[in-house]
Design a protein around this motif. Structure first.
Motif, PDB file in Angstrom:
ATOM      1  N   ARG A 244       0.844  -1.196   0.000  1.00 33.23           N
ATOM      2  CA  ARG A 244       0.000   0.000   0.000  1.00 33.23           C
ATOM      3  C   ARG A 244       0.887   1.257   0.000  1.00 33.23           C
ATOM      4  NH1 ARG A 244      -2.338   3.541   2.936  1.00 33.23           N
ATOM      5  NH2 ARG A 244      -1.099   2.987   4.759  1.00 33.23           N
TER       6      ARG A 244
ATOM      7  N   VAL B 102       1.176   4.165  -2.849  1.00 32.65           N
ATOM      8  CA  VAL B 102       1.064   5.609  -2.577  1.00 32.65           C
ATOM      9  C   VAL B 102       2.319   6.331  -3.059  1.00 32.65           C
ATOM     10  CG1 VAL B 102       0.977   7.350  -0.752  1.00 32.65           C
ATOM     11  CG2 VAL B 102      -0.548   5.384  -0.647  1.00 32.65           C
TER      12      VAL B 102
ATOM     13  N   ARG C 159       2.163   6.583  -6.813  1.00 34.41           N
ATOM     14  CA  ARG C 159       1.175   7.594  -7.240  1.00 34.41           C
ATOM     15  C   ARG C 159       1.685   8.992  -6.939  1.00 34.41           C
ATOM     16  NH1 ARG C 159      -4.044   6.350  -4.347  1.00 34.41           N
ATOM     17  NH2 ARG C 159      -4.929   7.923  -5.687  1.00 34.41           N
ATOM     18  N   HIS C 160       2.408   9.112  -5.823  1.00 32.87           N
ATOM     19  CA  HIS C 160       2.991  10.413  -5.468  1.00 32.87           C
ATOM     20  C   HIS C 160       4.022  10.834  -6.515  1.00 32.87           C
ATOM     21  CE1 HIS C 160       5.310  13.066  -2.408  1.00 32.87           C
ATOM     22  NE2 HIS C 160       4.462  13.773  -3.132  1.00 32.87           N
TER      23      HIS C 160
ATOM     24  N   LEU D  83       2.284  11.976  -9.550  1.00 32.45           N
ATOM     25  CA  LEU D  83       1.679  13.300  -9.376  1.00 32.45           C
ATOM     26  C   LEU D  83       2.734  14.402  -9.534  1.00 32.45           C
ATOM     27  CD1 LEU D  83      -1.188  14.405  -8.509  1.00 32.45           C
ATOM     28  CD2 LEU D  83      -0.200  14.703  -6.248  1.00 32.45           C
ATOM     29  N   VAL D  84       3.873  14.198  -8.884  1.00 34.07           N
ATOM     30  CA  VAL D  84       4.954  15.189  -8.956  1.00 34.07           C
ATOM     31  C   VAL D  84       5.446  15.301 -10.392  1.00 34.07           C
ATOM     32  CG1 VAL D  84       7.307  15.718  -8.205  1.00 34.07           C
ATOM     33  CG2 VAL D  84       5.636  14.856  -6.562  1.00 34.07           C
TER      34      VAL D  84
ATOM     35  N   ARG E  60       3.717  14.672 -13.053  1.00 36.73           N
ATOM     36  CA  ARG E  60       2.672  15.332 -13.845  1.00 36.73           C
ATOM     37  C   ARG E  60       2.756  16.855 -13.671  1.00 36.73           C
ATOM     38  NH1 ARG E  60       0.150  15.801 -18.298  1.00 36.73           N
ATOM     39  NH2 ARG E  60      -1.864  16.786 -18.101  1.00 36.73           N
ATOM     40  N   ASP E  61       2.995  17.276 -12.422  1.00 38.69           N
ATOM     41  CA  ASP E  61       3.163  18.711 -12.166  1.00 38.69           C
ATOM     42  C   ASP E  61       4.328  19.241 -12.990  1.00 38.69           C
ATOM     43  OD1 ASP E  61       3.109  21.296 -10.631  1.00 38.69           O
ATOM     44  OD2 ASP E  61       5.061  20.554  -9.990  1.00 38.69           O
ATOM     45  N   HIS E  62       5.406  18.472 -13.025  1.00 41.64           N
ATOM     46  CA  HIS E  62       6.591  18.889 -13.782  1.00 41.64           C
ATOM     47  C   HIS E  62       6.251  19.014 -15.268  1.00 41.64           C
ATOM     48  CE1 HIS E  62      10.808  19.418 -14.609  1.00 41.64           C
ATOM     49  NE2 HIS E  62      10.751  18.450 -15.508  1.00 41.64           N
TER      50      HIS E  62
ATOM     51  N   VAL F 180       3.219  19.468 -16.682  1.00 44.24           N
ATOM     52  CA  VAL F 180       2.313  20.605 -16.919  1.00 44.24           C
ATOM     53  C   VAL F 180       3.097  21.914 -16.810  1.00 44.24           C
ATOM     54  CG1 VAL F 180       0.277  21.834 -16.054  1.00 44.24           C
ATOM     55  CG2 VAL F 180       0.269  19.349 -16.129  1.00 44.24           C
ATOM     56  N   GLY F 181       3.968  21.991 -15.812  1.00 41.79           N
ATOM     57  CA  GLY F 181       4.780  23.201 -15.628  1.00 41.79           C
ATOM     58  C   GLY F 181       5.714  23.435 -16.797  1.00 41.79           C
TER      59      GLY F 181
ATOM     60  N   GLU G 137       5.299  22.292 -19.858  1.00 42.83           N
ATOM     61  CA  GLU G 137       4.443  22.708 -20.995  1.00 42.83           C
ATOM     62  C   GLU G 137       4.135  24.200 -20.912  1.00 42.83           C
ATOM     63  OE1 GLU G 137       1.656  18.744 -21.696  1.00 42.83           O
ATOM     64  OE2 GLU G 137       0.811  20.552 -20.808  1.00 42.83           O
ATOM     65  N   ALA G 138       3.792  24.624 -19.701  1.00 38.29           N
ATOM     66  CA  ALA G 138       3.442  26.032 -19.506  1.00 38.29           C
ATOM     67  C   ALA G 138       4.639  26.915 -19.807  1.00 38.29           C
ATOM     68  CB  ALA G 138       2.968  26.259 -18.076  1.00 38.29           C
ATOM     69  N   GLU G 139       5.809  26.466 -19.340  1.00 34.58           N
ATOM     70  CA  GLU G 139       7.014  27.271 -19.553  1.00 34.58           C
ATOM     71  C   GLU G 139       7.333  27.366 -21.049  1.00 34.58           C
ATOM     72  OE1 GLU G 139      10.052  26.193 -16.806  1.00 34.58           O
ATOM     73  OE2 GLU G 139      11.538  27.468 -17.770  1.00 34.58           O
TER      74      GLU G 139
ATOM     75  N   ARG H 293       4.901  29.710 -22.509  1.00 33.29           N
ATOM     76  CA  ARG H 293       5.258  31.092 -22.160  1.00 33.29           C
ATOM     77  C   ARG H 293       6.449  31.559 -22.994  1.00 33.29           C
ATOM     78  NH1 ARG H 293       9.675  33.399 -19.943  1.00 33.29           N
ATOM     79  NH2 ARG H 293       9.911  31.711 -18.458  1.00 33.29           N
TER      80      ARG H 293
ATOM     81  N   LEU I  32      -3.719  11.801  -1.935  1.00 34.39           N
ATOM     82  CA  LEU I  32      -3.452  10.440  -2.409  1.00 34.39           C
ATOM     83  C   LEU I  32      -3.978   9.387  -1.426  1.00 34.39           C
ATOM     84  CD1 LEU I  32       0.122  10.960  -3.889  1.00 34.39           C
ATOM     85  CD2 LEU I  32      -2.015  10.637  -5.149  1.00 34.39           C
TER      86      LEU I  32
ATOM     87  N   GLY J 176      -1.613  17.564 -11.842  1.00 36.50           N
ATOM     88  CA  GLY J 176      -0.400  17.217 -11.101  1.00 36.50           C
ATOM     89  C   GLY J 176      -0.372  17.772  -9.682  1.00 36.50           C
TER      90      GLY J 176
ATOM     91  N   LYS K  55      -2.551  26.301 -13.374  1.00 36.70           N
ATOM     92  CA  LYS K  55      -2.600  24.982 -14.025  1.00 36.70           C
ATOM     93  C   LYS K  55      -4.043  24.600 -14.364  1.00 36.70           C
ATOM     94  CE  LYS K  55      -0.084  22.533 -11.028  1.00 36.70           C
ATOM     95  NZ  LYS K  55       0.621  21.358 -10.499  1.00 36.70           N
TER      96      LYS K  55
ATOM     97  N   ARG L 299       8.257  32.143 -14.160  1.00 35.90           N
ATOM     98  CA  ARG L 299       8.936  31.357 -15.194  1.00 35.90           C
ATOM     99  C   ARG L 299       7.935  30.465 -15.932  1.00 35.90           C
ATOM    100  NH1 ARG L 299      12.777  28.020 -12.364  1.00 35.90           N
ATOM    101  NH2 ARG L 299      11.435  26.248 -12.854  1.00 35.90           N
ATOM    102  N   ARG L 300       6.998  29.930 -15.178  1.00 33.11           N
ATOM    103  CA  ARG L 300       6.003  29.064 -15.828  1.00 33.11           C
ATOM    104  C   ARG L 300       4.943  29.863 -16.585  1.00 33.11           C
ATOM    105  NH1 ARG L 300       4.120  24.054 -11.902  1.00 33.11           N
ATOM    106  NH2 ARG L 300       5.950  22.742 -12.238  1.00 33.11           N
TER     107      ARG L 300
END
Lengths: 124, 550
Positions: free
Chosen positions: A22, A26, A29-30, A33-34, A36-38, A40-41, A43-45, A48, B348, B451, B469, B507-508
């Motif tokens: 378990r 977790v 999945r953590h 998630l991290v 995925r944030d990277h 998306v960030g 992509e955004a950068e 920009r 989570l 994310g 986001k 930056r983002r």
């Protein structure tokens, strides 16, 4: 004889394994998630930066146009300067010629004292 | 200026007994349009004064683009407006009241916007008011398209331009909604519009004379009931579970959401279990947060996920067990402080389809807070919702974020709880660029898709980045006015911001410039109360004179 589940070492081991799995899920999945944030960030950068590039390109095009206009203006001004210099040169030459002409005329003229002397001597 | 391809605008105006000189001003404002491709259908709804028809007939004789339709009987505004729509032959309808004024560039600006957005089916502009002396005032800088806000108030109002075919497709104005017939139409048209476009320029002067709705929002009490029914109808059409109530002032509507009882909602609360003095008593902050959160909701399937740092006193965890029982999930956090990571881990471990992020230093005030906060997430394009937070003195700590002029702002900070805001901003739900993570909610799928919180930002701006986001992936962020909490922020938080934190966000997402939903012109009159007091003390005579002259 069946061992009660609470005392069965196999059950305890399975529960321990289950808990470990378990935690592992977790953790996974953590990480996801991290990550995925990277993504998306990032992509955004990139988005920009692309917008910045687009804006810079637009500004570059405008600046280039301005440079071309300034260069043409400079060219026009240089041509005008050359024309004016040629005219100045011609004017200076003419001026020089006139000065020389004047000097010649001045030199050719008999001074007043000599003209007076000549008249007095009856030759004028 | 309009070219050959510019659309024909049909201006539609129901007319009933306006002052003739005022009607003449309205006619002059239309005839001075820079854009020339228009027709104007004026439907006289049996005005008792024959001079009204004569003025329109004279204008029609001068300009063949002006048409008078004379009704034999007075059918009221809905019937007269529908007659005008039926007569229109233009591609777009322009709604103009019989005593208001268009700016000379109104149609030209709309034509330009349509040419830039060929799929625009509904366009609206900013507006202001014109007094009896001709003075312009009360400019309303509007937000970009905000469907949630349109439920709370008829904010698009003037100048509204709609594609004729779509207005006819939805059946035009509806009988029984007099006074809010325009709101009802806007709701129905916007549901089917491919694009709704905001033109951020004042193109309409709304005449404010005694007895008009422009001068007094409560001038037509029947309109409030019609508006409430119009919004309720939309909820019913769209399958949104909720009941519409009249707001604190006429023309504002409050939606009480309902949640599917089988929906599990997980409250995710990071804490270290500290205590503080609040309202004169010593409290364990997280305990009171959980107690008030559970007490003020009728929803039963609520899971409480508390992510606690290792030093959290065991007696605090015992108190939480006592309050939340088997709904409590405890997650121990052993690493150095990182708000983002704590919330992410909590999410989570959560099992709910709806995730509510809650600071441990809040106290829920409003009943049904959870239903109202979480309910909007049933709409698939809503990704994030936020709440209205107060300092302990009742002044506003948070009414949404605004990102403009190179900074991240808390608009309306220090306004009071009983204030409605400049244009009802503080009493209606509305789309915003961002909301604070101190109390906000997301659908689980959206949270995973974006994310979660950025763990690179352990302390500040993690909510700003999260909101960016959410918008980046095409979701709306809705601020919920009827989800109210105290936020005892100063009790638990060091507000110091480090330059690198801001740089991370910039930056983002770039440097914030213009906010789409909270124009700086609306929100900037926020002031620190101490500075406000200084300003008042500096001008005592002027204030006294103004008061005395009334």
């Amino acid at each position: 004889m069946v061992e009660p589940a609470g005392n069965d070492p196999r059950v305890a081991r399975l529960e321990s394994d289950n808990e470990a799995l378990r935690r592992e899920v977790v953790d996974a999945r953590h990480s996801l998630l991290v990550n995925r944030d990277h993504v998306v960030g990032t992509e955004a950068e990139i988005g920009r930066l692309n917008r910045d590039i687009l804006r810079m390109q637009t500004e570059l095009v405008a600046s280039r146009k301005r440079i071309r206009a300034l260069q043409n203006r400079k060219k026009g001004l240089m041509t005008r300067t050359r024309d004016l210099e040629a005219k100045l040169k011609a004017a200076r030459t003419r001026n020089q010629q006139l000065r020389e002409e004047l000097d010649r005329q001045v030199a050719a003229r008999v001074p007043l004292s000599r003209r007076v002397v000549r008249r007095l001597r009856g030759r004028g | 200026m309009a070219g050959q391809a510019s659309p024909l605008f049909s201006i539609v105006t129901p007319v009933y007994q306006p002052p003739v000189d005022v009607l003449a001003d309205t006619i002059a404002s239309v005839r001075s349009q820079e854009h020339t491709d228009w027709e104007w259908v004026l439907v006289d709804d049996a005005s008792p004064d024959p001079e009204v028809r004569r003025v329109i007939a004279d204008a029609s004789a001068d300009d063949p683009r002006i048409r008078l339709v004379a009704r034999d009987t007075n059918g009221h505004i809905v019937a007269a407006s529908n007659d005008a729509v039926a007569e229109a032959s233009g591609e777009f309808l322009v709604f103009l009241d019989h005593d208001d004024l268009l700016t000379p560039d109104a149609l030209a600006e709309m034509a330009r916007a349509i040419s830039g957005e060929p799929e625009a089916d509904y366009l609206y502009s900013d507006e202001d008011k014109v007094g009896e002396d001709g003075e312009l005032f009360g400019r309303f800088p509007k937000p970009d398209w905000s469907p949630e806000r349109l439920r709370g108030q008829m904010y698009t109002s003037h100048l509204s331009v709609m594609r004729t075919a779509l207005v006819r497709e939805v059946g035009g104005f509806r009988q029984g909604y007099d006074g809010s017939q325009d709101h009802d139409l806007a709701l129905r048209v916007s549901e089917r519009a491919r694009r709704v476009v905001h033109v951020p320029r004042v193109l309409y002067h709304w005449r404010a004379v005694a007895g008009s709705a422009a001068a007094d929002i409560g001038a037509k009490p029947y309109a409030d009931d019609a508006g409430r029914r119009a919004v309720q109808d939309q909820l019913d059409r769209l399958g949104i579970a909720g009941t519409v109530e009249s707001g604190r002032e006429p023309g504002r509507y409050v939606i009480q959401r309902r949640l599917d009882p089988s929906l599990r909602v997980s409250l995710v609360i990071p804490t270290i279990g500290q205590s503080a003095t609040v309202f004169g008593e010593r409290r364990v902050m997280v305990v009171d947060t959980v107690r008030s959160a559970l007490a003020r909701t009728e929803h039963e399937d609520v899971e409480v996920v508390v992510v606690h740092d290792t030093p959290t006193p065991p007696e605090v965890l015992d108190q939480l067990r006592e309050i939340a029982g088997d709904r409590l999930v405890l997650v121990e956090y052993t690493l150095p402080f990182n708000f983002s990571q704590k919330v992410n881990l909590g999410c989570l471990h959560a099992t709910g389809d709806r995730l509510v992020f809650l600071n441990d230093d809040v106290e829920v005030i409003s009943p049904r807070w959870l239903e109202n906060l979480v309910g909007p997430l049933d709409e698939p394009d809503v990704g994030l919702t936020g709440a209205k937070l107060y300092f302990s003195d009742g002044s506003i700590q948070h009414a949404g974020h605004g990102y403009w002029n190179k900074h991240y702002h808390h608009p309306f900070r220090y306004w009071t709880r009983d204030e409605a805001g400049p244009f009802g901003e503080l009493v209606v739900n509305r789309e915003m660029t961002g909301v604070t993570a101190a109390c906000s909610a997301m659908r689980r799928d959206a949270f995973l898709e974006i994310g979660g919180f950025p763990e690179a930002l352990p302390s500040n701006f993690n909510d700003v980045d999260l909101c960016y986001k959410v918008a980046h992936l095409g979701y709306r962020t809705v601020w919920v006015a009827n989800c109210e909490l105290y936020h005892f922020e100063s009790q638990t938080r060091d507000g110091a911001v480090l330059p690198w934190e801001r740089h991370f966000v910039v930056r983002r997402w770039g440097i914030p410039d213009v906010d789409r939903f909270t124009p700086a012109a609306v929100a900037t009159p926020m002031m620190d109360p101490h500075r406000l007091l200084d300003a008042r003390l500096a001008e005592p005579r002027a204030t006294t004179r103004r008061t005395g002259s009334r």
